[in-house]
Enzyme design. Sequence first.
Site, PDB file in Angstrom:
ATOM      1  CG  HIS A   6     -21.291 -36.459  16.420  1.00  0.00           C
ATOM      2  ND1 HIS A   6     -21.608 -37.913  15.974  1.00  0.00           N
ATOM      3  CD2 HIS A   6     -20.275 -35.806  15.468  1.00  0.00           C
ATOM      4  CE1 HIS A   6     -20.558 -37.951  15.049  1.00  0.00           C
ATOM      5  NE2 HIS A   6     -19.997 -36.931  14.827  1.00  0.00           N
ATOM      6  CG  HIS A  37     -20.342 -32.935  11.472  1.00  0.00           C
ATOM      7  ND1 HIS A  37     -20.420 -33.907  10.228  1.00  0.00           N
ATOM      8  CD2 HIS A  37     -19.661 -33.776  12.357  1.00  0.00           C
ATOM      9  CE1 HIS A  37     -19.817 -35.235  10.438  1.00  0.00           C
ATOM     10  NE2 HIS A  37     -19.267 -35.010  11.788  1.00  0.00           N
ATOM     11  CD  GLU A  38     -17.873 -32.400  15.766  1.00  0.00           C
ATOM     12  OE1 GLU A  38     -18.366 -33.423  16.452  1.00  0.00           O
ATOM     13  OE2 GLU A  38     -17.505 -32.567  14.512  1.00  0.00           O
ATOM     14  CD  GLU A  58     -19.843 -38.985  10.772  1.00  0.00           C
ATOM     15  OE1 GLU A  58     -19.309 -37.921  10.014  1.00  0.00           O
ATOM     16  OE2 GLU A  58     -19.434 -38.897  12.090  1.00  0.00           O
TER      17      GLU A  58
END
EC number: 3.4.17.19
Length: 492
Positions: A260, A256-257, A286
């Site tokens: 980003h 997830h990170e 996101e």
Amino acid sequence: MSAFRELMAHQRETEALAQVAGRLAWDQETVMPRGAAAQRAEESGAMSLVLHARRTDPRIGAWLAAAEDEVEDEVSRAQLRHIRREHERTLRVPGDLASALARQTALAQGRWAEARAADDFAGFAPVLAEIVALKREEGAALADGGDVYDALLDDYEPGATAAGLDAMFGALRPRLVALRERALGQGARARLGGRFPADKQMGLARQLARTFGYDTTRGRLDKAVHPFSSGSGDDVRITTRTEEDDPFNCLYSTIHEVGHACYEQAIDPAYALTPLGRGVSMGVHESQSRIYENQLGRSRAFTGWLLGEMRHAFGDIAVADADAFYAIVNRLHRGFIRTEADEVQYNLHILLRYDLERALIAGDLPARDLEGAWNDRFAADFGYSVTRASQGCLQDVHWAVGLFGYFPTYTLGNVYAGCLHRALRAAVPDLDAQLATGDLGPAGAWLRENVQRHGGRYLPRDLIERACGAAPDEGPLLAYLEEKFGALYPDG
């Protein structure tokens, strides 16, 4: 020197100082000694005053007026649009209020961590009340007579309004609830068992970060209480966390990170240290983290490859085959923690927070009553009760650090990801064959070309529409979820 060049030189220094301020926040959440919290609050407040002074410099207005007649190209005009917007918004917020917010949220972050560890909301409530009061004051200044919550929301998703979100969220909720009830009504599914050493989790997490395209020569992976990504350009840092009985928490938080971070690392280098050199909105940001984590990272094709990497890292993990592993990765389950929620229920967590923070900002919900309101709403939405504050209103750091208006961008990002995923599959028809070998190259290249490289050049909705060929709406996300989980949890 032309007015535009003078303005951009000033802006470049401001952007560089903002990166330094961000590094202070990264340090606070990763390696700063606990005893340094009070001093760090003073440092953050001082940096906020410096940035506020630069962003309200009276020369900016004159530069902007003169530069309008100097530039004609689209990129330069986009730079002026961002600088004007930030300048006008900053002028509305008094410097002492900006400094007070920076100082109080830096202090509150440590108080939140202590309260969360002790399950003590009552001890944290006065701190939260002060943050809410400051954010109301800031929102009123930004709104200039308009809607206070919309003014705060605009910080994270320019152009979005609560009215627009209400319509979108209203369309999402009933179909998500129906899908959840259908799946959970079939009983609990198997989960991964055993113990997974933290050092091996971190080793696999670093491998996955590189697999998804994270450039570790311009970034690093550390541990934090709450996973996050920080920075842009050539210094983009991410964090994760480990639990020895749940390696997916670490692995998928990392993916997830990385979404980003890859966004920030892929922005056109020509935009570095300018307003275009960072992600255009938190909703678009996101969308990148969620498409990496879910549509790609939790796909049947990719989890088949991941199973082999799990066995290599941890040995026998007592999973029969790739189909069983895919079902475990995507199991719907009861739970309290937003970041651990499955794809179907995640947005229900966000809708709860969205409604509660609007009530806090409107003054309809006193901060001292938040825990009770949260617990009542959670029981109504999920069908079981919160028993500890760390499972409820203290699980997220966002409100402690003043991020009101941020939460709805998580669901907006999921909606954008649904649209992008549909377009990606049309553009890369053999995507599953690539994912099955752990090859994220073509998917990453499409996202870099159509979303990430543009940074802040386009408005958020315009960027998604350019990438997908249609205005964003909730339809593709709902269709994806219903197809995927309909197959995983068939009727009968």
